[in-house]
Design a protein around this motif. Sequence first.
Motif, PDB file in Angstrom:
ATOM      1  N   LEU A   1       0.717  -0.980   0.057  1.00 40.14           N
ATOM      2  CA  LEU A   1      -0.018   0.189  -0.088  1.00 40.14           C
ATOM      3  C   LEU A   1       0.701   1.319   0.107  1.00 40.14           C
ATOM      4  O   LEU A   1       0.683   2.229  -0.758  1.00 40.14           O
ATOM      5  CB  LEU A   1      -0.908   0.021   1.200  1.00 40.14           C
ATOM      6  CG  LEU A   1      -1.815   1.250   1.410  1.00 40.14           C
ATOM      7  CD1 LEU A   1      -2.877   1.175   0.274  1.00 40.14           C
ATOM      8  CD2 LEU A   1      -2.718   1.065   2.785  1.00 40.14           C
TER       9      LEU A   1
ATOM     10  N   LEU B   1      -7.619  -4.046  -1.426  1.00 43.16           N
ATOM     11  CA  LEU B   1      -6.842  -4.405  -0.222  1.00 43.16           C
ATOM     12  C   LEU B   1      -7.579  -5.911   0.340  1.00 43.16           C
ATOM     13  O   LEU B   1      -6.937  -6.673   0.508  1.00 43.16           O
ATOM     14  CB  LEU B   1      -6.929  -3.479   0.671  1.00 43.16           C
ATOM     15  CG  LEU B   1      -5.876  -2.426   0.805  1.00 43.16           C
ATOM     16  CD1 LEU B   1      -6.043  -1.345   1.755  1.00 43.16           C
ATOM     17  CD2 LEU B   1      -4.335  -3.080   0.674  1.00 43.16           C
TER      18      LEU B   1
ATOM     19  N   LYS C   1      -7.822   8.220  -0.495  1.00 41.85           N
ATOM     20  CA  LYS C   1      -7.170   7.112  -1.379  1.00 41.85           C
ATOM     21  C   LYS C   1      -7.448   5.897  -0.739  1.00 41.85           C
ATOM     22  O   LYS C   1      -8.043   5.042  -1.392  1.00 41.85           O
ATOM     23  CB  LYS C   1      -5.745   7.323  -1.580  1.00 41.85           C
ATOM     24  CG  LYS C   1      -5.488   8.656  -2.503  1.00 41.85           C
ATOM     25  CD  LYS C   1      -3.940   8.548  -2.861  1.00 41.85           C
ATOM     26  CE  LYS C   1      -3.677   9.432  -4.170  1.00 41.85           C
ATOM     27  NZ  LYS C   1      -2.106   9.394  -4.513  1.00 41.85           N
ATOM     28  N   ILE C   2      -6.861   5.782   0.734  1.00 43.62           N
ATOM     29  CA  ILE C   2      -6.861   4.460   1.206  1.00 43.62           C
ATOM     30  C   ILE C   2      -8.364   3.749   1.110  1.00 43.62           C
ATOM     31  O   ILE C   2      -8.495   2.692   1.015  1.00 43.62           O
ATOM     32  CB  ILE C   2      -6.397   4.716   2.454  1.00 43.62           C
ATOM     33  CG1 ILE C   2      -4.848   4.828   2.262  1.00 43.62           C
ATOM     34  CG2 ILE C   2      -6.413   3.143   3.277  1.00 43.62           C
ATOM     35  CD1 ILE C   2      -4.053   4.936   3.730  1.00 43.62           C
TER      36      ILE C   2
ATOM     37  N   LEU D   1       1.030   3.948  -2.879  1.00 40.69           N
ATOM     38  CA  LEU D   1       0.902   5.346  -2.536  1.00 40.69           C
ATOM     39  C   LEU D   1       1.889   6.154  -2.980  1.00 40.69           C
ATOM     40  O   LEU D   1       1.528   7.401  -3.696  1.00 40.69           O
ATOM     41  CB  LEU D   1       0.463   5.512  -0.822  1.00 40.69           C
ATOM     42  CG  LEU D   1      -0.924   5.021  -0.481  1.00 40.69           C
ATOM     43  CD1 LEU D   1      -1.020   5.308   1.076  1.00 40.69           C
ATOM     44  CD2 LEU D   1      -2.075   5.765  -1.195  1.00 40.69           C
TER      45      LEU D   1
ATOM     46  N   ALA E   1      -4.223  11.100   1.202  1.00 38.30           N
ATOM     47  CA  ALA E   1      -4.018   9.576   1.302  1.00 38.30           C
ATOM     48  C   ALA E   1      -4.758   9.134   2.318  1.00 38.30           C
ATOM     49  O   ALA E   1      -5.572   7.956   2.031  1.00 38.30           O
ATOM     50  CB  ALA E   1      -2.571   9.355   1.524  1.00 38.30           C
ATOM     51  N   TRP E   2      -4.858   9.283   3.649  1.00 42.12           N
ATOM     52  CA  TRP E   2      -5.390   8.846   4.451  1.00 42.12           C
ATOM     53  C   TRP E   2      -6.802   8.814   4.358  1.00 42.12           C
ATOM     54  O   TRP E   2      -7.727   7.920   4.667  1.00 42.12           O
ATOM     55  CB  TRP E   2      -5.055   9.444   5.850  1.00 42.12           C
ATOM     56  CG  TRP E   2      -5.682   8.654   7.353  1.00 42.12           C
ATOM     57  CD1 TRP E   2      -6.733   9.197   7.756  1.00 42.12           C
ATOM     58  CD2 TRP E   2      -5.249   7.628   7.618  1.00 42.12           C
ATOM     59  NE1 TRP E   2      -6.987   8.104   8.824  1.00 42.12           N
ATOM     60  CE2 TRP E   2      -5.886   7.120   8.750  1.00 42.12           C
ATOM     61  CE3 TRP E   2      -4.449   6.559   7.235  1.00 42.12           C
ATOM     62  CZ2 TRP E   2      -5.814   5.795   9.543  1.00 42.12           C
ATOM     63  CZ3 TRP E   2      -4.170   5.669   7.909  1.00 42.12           C
ATOM     64  CH2 TRP E   2      -4.851   5.093   9.124  1.00 42.12           C
TER      65      TRP E   2
END
Lengths: 306, 443, 365
Positions: C161, C286, C278-279, C165, C274-275
Amino acid sequence: MSQHIVSEPLPDIQEVVTTGQRQFRRFNLNTIGVMTFLFVFTVYFLVPFFWLIVSSTKSQADLFGTFGLWFAPDFNLFTNLQQLFTFNDGIYARWLLNTLLYAGVGAVLGTFFASMAGYALAKYTFRGRNLAFSIILGAILVPATTLALPLYLLMSSVGLTNTYWSVLLPSLVSPFGVYLARIYAAAAVPDELLEAARIDGASEFGTFRIALHLMTPALVTILLFQFVAIWNNYFLPLVMLNDPNLFPITVGLQSWNVTTSNPSSGQTTYNLIVTGALLSSIPLLIGCIILQRFWRSGLGAGSVKG
Amino acid sequence: MQFFSSFSWMRRLALRFAIVGTLFVLMTSLAACSSGTNTSNVSNGPVNLTFWSWINGADKAVALWNQTHPNIHVKYSNVGSGPVEYDKLFTGIKANNEPDIAQVEFQVMPTFETTGALVDLSPYGAGAFKNQFVPWTWNQDTLGSAIYGIPGDTGPLALYYRADLFAKYHIPVPTTWAQYADDAAKLHAANPNTFMTDFPPKQPGWFTGLEWQTGARLFRIDGQSWKVSINSPQAQQVASYWQDLISRKLIKTEPDFANAWFHDLQSGAVATWITAPWGAGIIELNAPKTSGDWKVAPIPQWQAGQNVDGNWGGSSNVVFKSTQHPKEAAEFAEWLNTNQASMEYQIKGNALYPAYEPLLNSSLLSSPLPFFGNQNIFDLFKQASTQVDDSFQWGPTMEQVYSDTGDNFANAVNGQGTLGDGLNAVQQSTIAYMKKQGFSVSQ
Amino acid sequence: MDETARERSPPFKKSNGGDRSHQSPRIDRYNIVFVLMDSQGNVKERQLKEEKNRMALEVISRNSHPHAHRTFRRRAPAPYLFLMPFGLLFILFFIAPIVYAIYQSLFRSQRSGLGLGAPIVSFNGLANFADVLHDSNFSSGVGRVLLYGIVQVPVMLGLALILALFLDSAAARFKPFFRLAFFAPYAVPGIIAALLWGYLYDPALSPFVKGVQALGLPRPDFLGAGSVLWSIANIATWTYTGYNMLIIFAALQAIPTELYESARIDGGSGWYIAWHIKIPLVVPALVLTCIFSIIGTLQLFGEPQVLLPISNNISSSYTPVLYAYNTAFNYNNYNYAAALSVVLALVICVLSFGFLRVTQRQAGV
């Protein structure tokens, strides 16, 4: 292939998705930090390759005698290659060809069958459709190792063990391929198109061919996936095959490795095993480089569009 | 119109599948020709047999046979050594397509007898050889009046030692185990980087050979049941001896037949190896730079003046029930292990030590070997061969015994318990396993 | 062909089927779908069915109308014929072995007395399964791979991950090179990777061992009792991180950039994006990689088998599959090995389904 602009609810922002480049910075992270991190892990992933390449240029004595991560004074690669291909009557080349046969035929036919099945599951409603899909989905979760032993016994009852078929036939079954094909067919093949084709008089197989054309990225993904999976397969051919002439690379190299470390064999072939291991990785690397663009554009996960 | 068109697509589809199906059938029949299974002819034409063995030189012996026996063609295959081959034999037996003849070591003879797949060779003239083989090997291959194998080679134990290191550090060649332990201490004190020998926890065959020497009997046949005494007092004696050496860190405990161990043989980190005649080939091949430095002495004794030995390895050739030509297969097995030219290929290729007594006088086994300081090591082994007790019996589940022993000994060298505890554990697990399989067991 | 072009030009054309008025233009992080792109970069979208009990990865057809009946009868045999080649092979080479394995696990080889002849194969009911549940070798093997999995899978996916990223960020240069470098280990067949790392762990061959020793430090023991499991974990991580990273990376690439723009307007930094954006949006990827990793981890076989000859610390029952393999091929005890395999398959299925359920519950509620 022209670049296509994806229309968005905010039409003033344009983006070219296929090249993966963003036109504006999205991260404010320290570039150096990111690059260092990436570089460190590049080292981690590539050092074993480097060792493999360096070791392939060494003779057996130098393998043990000289420092692993740098070349020895004696450049032995061509001798190693020559020995590799002549050892045991050139069985290594045979192993390479076998692997190509298993992976090539298995991947092509397996993709074809999986795409047919996925298409059928996606584009038709029929009795038992959901049950069939659930069973196939469940099959993805079944470990391959559970199947190999009873499969051996079943195959031996029809005398198919220790033949090419014993590895080829099970490789044609790709539940994951059916899963991918089904979701892609459902997403990328519009029913209206198929209806229109039918109205125009196309047969079911004809509409399937139209759908296949639209499913190409998924097909390539399934093909790649299946090819790599069969190329890497160890357990199934280990169980099925006794005749070294039928081994794929995985079983062959490991058999050399085991022979090197047993009491009554006379072989010491470390330099050959290392050179053979290097060569066995090259085809997949090349294949992946070439097909990279399909891999990238075939499969993704994302968000709801507004 | 609709009716006709619906049939046309079905017809086309059916045609496609028919083509694919025909191709399938064609390819299947072609593939059958390329398979590697047993293809023996029953009526006229030469007899075809398949033979599995891992002995270097056996292929040359087979070639010689094929030359001299045009009506019986043997196909040689090396499918792996020891357990690797046995794995394939078991699955082959299940599928009824095992080879006609195969090489199997003595310790798994009872295991193969329990498959019921071995052919009794006594109707095929094997009995004529009875007194020509080293006696304990004949016992290992017979069960009652049935002869299940023709002995091939043996593995009486002796002490291979680095004569140069012994000379350098003034170590006397030990004749008793007590002296061996003293030597170990002396050697390690003189050079902390040198160890007397290596104790490989996952090589139970070696350890069993040492137990054999003490008179330990892991298995005995008592009427119609098995007596299991893996942790007998004699076995415990051997275990505590080696545990002592391990605890005093006088010996290494790494896996043998691995790179690190070959390296140690060559570098002198390991100074002795207690092993069989075939060990000579291993040392020559993997520690070539030590040529001239090794010598062989008789195995140390538990009591001064005794002359008993144990055995590690050695194998026979057996014939399997799926063969369609038991007579020819038996003939081949007998020839392979008694014919001088055949055995000489195998001696040359593998440092094999014959079980066939007339061949113990072979010229190949009478010359001094430069690698071993011009010693004729085979004289010693000839002597040792006569000192191996012939009443040793293997159990019917040796794979399981060896596995459990290896696992427990590995724990012991890691400091979890002792080798003696390991023997006790294996005793329990073996009895439980055998009972579970239905064997009749007494303690 | 006109129809084809018309179909494909605006990807979000509202078709003549389905009422789209319920679609919300906002980002709803729980309404996650599988988005596929064709080779021209057109994004074809499918919306997740709103049923909570469906798996997050299930996709339904764009048209929710049932097919017109007038064509149903004509097409009736077609799906079965299309399914037939795969179905036939599937039944022969998937279902049949499973059934046979279950069948085999119900029997035992019965011996008596000295047992030095062929055994009698007799019906044993579920006794083999009872034995498996009491078998400490099996349970310790399962415990070991579970421990291994709990550590290795998060580490590997976390690394994948982060790499994805970073690669996706504008801060990274030379992306194709890095992508290839990370993916390269996957091109090495698994067993050969184990072989390779076996040499890299071997005290006689390893440049790492020799290098550390040359520096005067104590010799690292990669094959020791406490370390061999993690050395195996390292092999798996090395081999599969790049592959998993690519899957996550493809998911990241599919995220429309206007999401970032709105976050940026709100004043969010790179980490925030990102947090929070995206994630969450790559969670399906995932989940997919996690499931495959779980399945692979529990079937650990090749790496222990390759390292076994050079390490004292890999027992014959180190992992459940290794134990089943030895039981079948070394001990010639097929029936018990079949029972072991069946129980292991059940454990894997239960764990995978359980994991899917848990992630479903977190994503769908």
